[in-house]
Scaffold this active site. Structure first.
Site, PDB file in Angstrom:
ATOM      1  CB  SER A  59      -0.864  -0.111   1.208  1.00  0.00           C
ATOM      2  OG  SER A  59      -1.784  -1.038   1.333  1.00  0.00           O
TER       3      SER A  59
HETATM    4  N1  SAH Z   1      -0.410  -4.959   3.833  1.00  0.00           N
HETATM    5  C1  SAH Z   1      -0.012  -5.479   2.568  1.00  0.00           C
HETATM    6  C2  SAH Z   1      -0.889  -5.218   1.590  1.00  0.00           C
HETATM    7  C3  SAH Z   1      -1.144  -6.253   0.844  1.00  0.00           C
HETATM    8  S1  SAH Z   1      -2.484  -6.197  -0.291  1.00  0.00           S
HETATM    9  C4  SAH Z   1       1.374  -4.517   2.148  1.00  0.00           C
HETATM   10  O1  SAH Z   1       1.427  -3.395   2.425  1.00  0.00           O
HETATM   11  O2  SAH Z   1       2.142  -5.141   1.634  1.00  0.00           O
HETATM   12  C5  SAH Z   1      -3.718  -7.369   0.347  1.00  0.00           C
HETATM   13  C6  SAH Z   1      -3.288  -8.539   0.746  1.00  0.00           C
HETATM   14  O3  SAH Z   1      -4.421  -9.156   1.345  1.00  0.00           O
HETATM   15  C7  SAH Z   1      -3.007  -9.290  -0.563  1.00  0.00           C
HETATM   16  O4  SAH Z   1      -1.485  -9.880  -0.069  1.00  0.00           O
HETATM   17  C8  SAH Z   1      -3.995 -10.441  -0.525  1.00  0.00           C
HETATM   18  O5  SAH Z   1      -3.352 -11.854  -0.798  1.00  0.00           O
HETATM   19  C9  SAH Z   1      -4.365 -10.668   0.815  1.00  0.00           C
HETATM   20  N2  SAH Z   1      -5.763 -11.059   1.322  1.00  0.00           N
HETATM   21  C10 SAH Z   1      -6.921 -11.115   0.153  1.00  0.00           C
HETATM   22  N3  SAH Z   1      -7.803 -11.535   0.901  1.00  0.00           N
HETATM   23  C11 SAH Z   1      -7.335 -12.110   2.057  1.00  0.00           C
HETATM   24  C12 SAH Z   1      -8.083 -12.806   3.095  1.00  0.00           C
HETATM   25  N4  SAH Z   1      -9.459 -13.100   2.936  1.00  0.00           N
HETATM   26  N5  SAH Z   1      -7.470 -13.116   4.187  1.00  0.00           N
HETATM   27  C13 SAH Z   1      -5.941 -12.828   4.319  1.00  0.00           C
HETATM   28  N6  SAH Z   1      -5.193 -12.118   3.149  1.00  0.00           N
HETATM   29  C14 SAH Z   1      -6.115 -11.728   2.310  1.00  0.00           C
END
Ligand code: SAH
Length: 212
Positions: A59
Protein backbone atom coordinates in the site's frame (compact mmCIF):
# COMPACT_ATOMS: atom_id res chain seq x y z
CA UNK A 1 21.73 4.53 -3.16
CA UNK A 2 20.96 6.78 -0.19
CA UNK A 3 17.78 5.16 1.06
CA UNK A 4 18.00 6.96 4.43
CA UNK A 5 17.71 10.36 2.68
CA UNK A 6 14.78 9.14 0.55
CA UNK A 7 13.10 7.78 3.69
CA UNK A 8 13.57 11.10 5.52
CA UNK A 9 12.07 12.94 2.55
CA UNK A 10 9.03 10.68 2.54
CA UNK A 11 8.49 11.33 6.26
CA UNK A 12 8.55 15.09 5.58
CA UNK A 13 5.73 14.58 3.08
CA UNK A 14 3.74 12.44 5.50
CA UNK A 15 4.12 15.05 8.28
CA UNK A 16 1.54 17.27 6.54
CA UNK A 17 -1.17 14.73 7.24
CA UNK A 18 0.04 12.48 10.04
CA UNK A 19 0.33 13.89 13.53
CA UNK A 20 1.25 10.74 15.46
CA UNK A 21 5.03 11.10 16.02
CA UNK A 22 5.39 7.41 16.91
CA UNK A 23 4.01 6.34 13.52
CA UNK A 24 6.31 8.77 11.72
CA UNK A 25 9.33 7.71 13.77
CA UNK A 26 8.76 4.01 13.04
CA UNK A 27 8.21 4.61 9.31
CA UNK A 28 11.36 6.72 9.37
CA UNK A 29 13.31 3.64 10.48
CA UNK A 30 11.86 0.64 8.64
CA UNK A 31 13.70 -0.11 5.36
CA UNK A 32 10.73 -0.12 2.93
CA UNK A 33 13.12 -0.89 0.05
CA UNK A 34 13.51 -4.44 1.40
CA UNK A 35 9.76 -5.08 1.20
CA UNK A 36 9.38 -4.32 -2.52
CA UNK A 37 10.73 -6.38 -5.43
CA UNK A 38 14.38 -5.47 -6.08
CA UNK A 39 13.51 -3.95 -9.46
CA UNK A 40 11.33 -1.39 -7.63
CA UNK A 41 13.75 -0.50 -4.85
CA UNK A 42 14.42 2.96 -6.34
CA UNK A 43 10.67 3.65 -6.18
CA UNK A 44 10.27 2.34 -2.62
CA UNK A 45 10.02 5.82 -1.07
CA UNK A 46 7.58 7.34 -3.54
CA UNK A 47 4.23 7.95 -1.92
CA UNK A 48 2.65 5.31 -4.16
CA UNK A 49 1.47 1.71 -3.98
CA UNK A 50 3.76 -0.76 -5.80
CA UNK A 51 3.22 -4.22 -7.28
CA UNK A 52 4.58 -7.07 -5.18
CA UNK A 53 3.56 -9.98 -7.45
CA UNK A 54 0.51 -12.28 -7.47
CA UNK A 55 -1.64 -9.26 -8.51
CA UNK A 56 -1.14 -7.68 -5.08
CA UNK A 57 0.31 -4.36 -3.96
CA UNK A 58 2.24 -2.89 -1.07
CA UNK A 59 0.00 0.00 0.00
CA UNK A 60 0.84 3.67 -0.42
CA UNK A 61 2.88 5.01 2.54
CA UNK A 62 0.41 7.81 3.38
CA UNK A 63 -2.53 5.40 3.62
CA UNK A 64 -0.45 2.97 5.69
CA UNK A 65 0.43 5.81 8.07
CA UNK A 66 -3.19 6.94 8.29
CA UNK A 67 -4.51 3.43 8.98
CA UNK A 68 -1.89 2.87 11.65
CA UNK A 69 -2.56 6.24 13.28
CA UNK A 70 -6.29 5.50 13.34
CA UNK A 71 -5.74 2.41 15.49
CA UNK A 72 -4.34 4.64 18.28
CA UNK A 73 -1.97 1.93 19.51
CA UNK A 74 -0.30 2.34 22.91
CA UNK A 75 2.19 -0.53 22.72
CA UNK A 76 0.28 -3.12 24.77
CA UNK A 77 -2.13 -4.45 22.18
CA UNK A 78 -2.58 -7.78 20.47
CA UNK A 79 -3.24 -6.77 16.86
CA UNK A 80 -4.74 -8.74 13.98
CA UNK A 81 -3.77 -7.81 10.42
CA UNK A 82 -5.64 -9.25 7.44
CA UNK A 83 -3.41 -9.32 4.35
CA UNK A 84 0.29 -9.63 5.22
CA UNK A 85 1.32 -8.96 1.60
CA UNK A 86 4.88 -7.63 1.69
CA UNK A 87 4.97 -7.56 5.51
CA UNK A 88 5.78 -3.82 5.60
CA UNK A 89 2.61 -2.83 7.44
CA UNK A 90 3.11 -5.86 9.70
CA UNK A 91 6.53 -4.54 10.76
CA UNK A 92 5.06 -1.11 11.56
CA UNK A 93 2.33 -2.68 13.69
CA UNK A 94 4.88 -4.89 15.46
CA UNK A 95 6.90 -1.81 16.47
CA UNK A 96 3.83 -0.10 17.93
CA UNK A 97 2.06 -2.96 19.73
CA UNK A 98 2.79 -6.01 21.90
CA UNK A 99 2.25 -8.64 19.23
CA UNK A 100 0.81 -9.04 15.77
CA UNK A 101 -1.08 -11.94 14.26
CA UNK A 102 -1.12 -11.45 10.49
CA UNK A 103 -3.04 -13.58 7.99
CA UNK A 104 -2.38 -14.03 4.26
CA UNK A 105 -4.09 -16.16 1.62
CA UNK A 106 -1.17 -16.45 -0.79
CA UNK A 107 1.44 -18.86 0.65
CA UNK A 108 4.36 -17.44 -1.39
CA UNK A 109 3.76 -13.91 -0.05
CA UNK A 110 3.35 -15.17 3.51
CA UNK A 111 6.59 -17.16 3.29
CA UNK A 112 8.57 -14.27 1.84
CA UNK A 113 7.29 -11.83 4.48
CA UNK A 114 7.94 -14.35 7.24
CA UNK A 115 11.59 -14.78 6.17
CA UNK A 116 12.22 -11.05 5.82
CA UNK A 117 10.64 -10.17 9.16
CA UNK A 118 12.72 -12.89 10.81
CA UNK A 119 15.87 -11.50 9.19
CA UNK A 120 14.93 -8.07 10.52
CA UNK A 121 14.71 -9.65 13.97
CA UNK A 122 11.01 -9.29 14.73
CA UNK A 123 9.97 -11.74 17.45
CA UNK A 124 6.42 -10.56 18.09
CA UNK A 125 4.86 -11.44 14.72
CA UNK A 126 3.01 -14.63 13.78
CA UNK A 127 1.95 -15.07 10.16
CA UNK A 128 -0.77 -17.60 9.37
CA UNK A 129 -1.69 -18.77 5.89
CA UNK A 130 -5.48 -18.77 5.82
CA UNK A 131 -7.73 -20.27 3.17
CA UNK A 132 -11.25 -18.98 2.92
CA UNK A 133 -11.53 -18.21 6.63
CA UNK A 134 -11.27 -14.60 7.59
CA UNK A 135 -9.05 -13.65 10.50
CA UNK A 136 -7.70 -15.92 13.21
CA UNK A 137 -10.34 -16.80 15.81
CA UNK A 138 -7.96 -18.89 17.93
CA UNK A 139 -6.23 -15.79 19.33
CA UNK A 140 -9.28 -13.49 19.51
CA UNK A 141 -10.26 -11.05 20.90
CA UNK A 142 -7.91 -8.42 19.44
CA UNK A 143 -7.57 -4.85 20.71
CA UNK A 144 -7.06 -3.71 17.11
CA UNK A 145 -7.75 -5.15 13.66
CA UNK A 146 -6.34 -3.78 10.43
CA UNK A 147 -7.70 -5.02 7.10
CA UNK A 148 -5.50 -4.18 4.11
CA UNK A 149 -7.88 -5.36 1.38
CA UNK A 150 -11.29 -3.95 0.43
CA UNK A 151 -14.64 -5.45 1.45
CA UNK A 152 -18.22 -4.79 0.30
CA UNK A 153 -19.25 -4.37 3.95
CA UNK A 154 -17.75 -4.71 7.39
CA UNK A 155 -17.53 -8.51 7.91
CA UNK A 156 -19.39 -9.65 11.03
CA UNK A 157 -16.89 -12.41 11.68
CA UNK A 158 -14.18 -9.76 12.13
CA UNK A 159 -16.30 -7.63 14.46
CA UNK A 160 -16.70 -10.79 16.54
CA UNK A 161 -12.89 -11.08 16.78
CA UNK A 162 -12.56 -7.50 18.07
CA UNK A 163 -12.42 -6.85 21.83
CA UNK A 164 -14.98 -4.49 23.35
CA UNK A 165 -13.48 -1.01 23.13
CA UNK A 166 -11.20 -2.23 20.33
CA UNK A 167 -10.82 -0.55 16.94
CA UNK A 168 -10.91 -2.00 13.44
CA UNK A 169 -9.80 -0.09 10.34
CA UNK A 170 -11.03 -1.43 7.00
CA UNK A 171 -11.68 -0.15 3.45
CA UNK A 172 -15.37 -0.65 2.64
CA UNK A 173 -17.26 0.16 -0.55
CA UNK A 174 -17.26 -0.94 -4.18
CA UNK A 175 -14.47 -2.77 -6.00
CA UNK A 176 -12.95 0.42 -7.37
CA UNK A 177 -13.68 2.94 -4.66
CA UNK A 178 -13.89 2.61 -0.90
CA UNK A 179 -14.15 4.59 2.30
CA UNK A 180 -11.59 3.85 4.95
CA UNK A 181 -13.78 3.05 7.97
CA UNK A 182 -12.96 2.86 11.65
CA UNK A 183 -15.27 0.73 13.76
CA UNK A 184 -15.09 0.82 17.55
CA UNK A 185 -16.85 -2.16 19.10
CA UNK A 186 -19.07 -1.58 22.12
CA UNK A 187 -21.31 -4.00 24.02
CA UNK A 188 -24.37 -2.11 22.86
CA UNK A 189 -23.82 -1.04 19.24
CA UNK A 190 -20.65 -0.06 17.39
CA UNK A 191 -19.37 3.34 16.35
CA UNK A 192 -18.51 3.78 12.67
CA UNK A 193 -16.41 6.67 11.34
CA UNK A 194 -15.40 7.38 7.74
CA UNK A 195 -11.78 8.49 7.60
CA UNK A 196 -11.11 9.12 3.89
CA UNK A 197 -11.65 7.66 0.45
CA UNK A 198 -9.22 5.03 -0.80
CA UNK A 199 -8.64 2.24 -3.29
CA UNK A 200 -7.45 -1.21 -2.21
CA UNK A 201 -7.17 -4.62 -3.87
CA UNK A 202 -10.22 -6.76 -3.02
CA UNK A 203 -10.44 -9.13 -0.11
CA UNK A 204 -10.83 -12.75 -1.21
CA UNK A 205 -12.99 -15.44 0.45
CA UNK A 206 -15.34 -14.95 3.39
CA UNK A 207 -16.60 -11.37 3.68
CA UNK A 208 -15.57 -10.56 0.08
CA UNK A 209 -17.55 -9.98 -3.11
CA UNK A 210 -19.21 -13.24 -4.10
CA UNK A 211 -17.11 -13.93 -7.17
CA UNK A 212 -13.78 -13.24 -5.45
N1 SAH B 1 -0.44 -4.88 3.95
C1 SAH B 1 0.05 -5.30 2.67
C2 SAH B 1 -1.04 -5.12 1.64
C3 SAH B 1 -1.08 -6.23 0.70
S1 SAH B 1 -2.42 -6.15 -0.45
C4 SAH B 1 1.28 -4.50 2.26
O1 SAH B 1 1.31 -3.30 2.48
O2 SAH B 1 2.19 -5.09 1.67
C5 SAH B 1 -3.65 -7.10 0.36
C6 SAH B 1 -3.27 -8.50 0.76
O3 SAH B 1 -4.42 -9.13 1.30
C7 SAH B 1 -2.81 -9.40 -0.39
O4 SAH B 1 -1.55 -9.92 -0.10
C8 SAH B 1 -3.89 -10.49 -0.46
O5 SAH B 1 -3.38 -11.76 -0.85
C9 SAH B 1 -4.40 -10.51 0.98
N2 SAH B 1 -5.73 -11.06 1.18
C10 SAH B 1 -6.83 -10.92 0.39
N3 SAH B 1 -7.88 -11.56 0.95
C11 SAH B 1 -7.44 -12.11 2.11
C12 SAH B 1 -8.06 -12.89 3.14
N4 SAH B 1 -9.35 -13.24 3.10
N5 SAH B 1 -7.31 -13.27 4.21
C13 SAH B 1 -5.98 -12.93 4.27
N6 SAH B 1 -5.35 -12.20 3.31
C14 SAH B 1 -6.07 -11.79 2.26
Amino acid sequence: MDFAAKRAHLIEILEDEIKDRCVLEVMGRIPRELFVPESFSLAAYRNEPLLIGHDQTISQPSIIALMTEALELTGNEKVLEIGTGSGYQTAILAELSKNVISTERIPALAEKARNLLKELDYHNITIHITGNRLGWEADAPYAAILVTAAAPQVPNCLIEQLAFGGKMVIPVGSRNYQQLCRITRYKHGNQLENLCSCRFVPLIGTGAWEDE
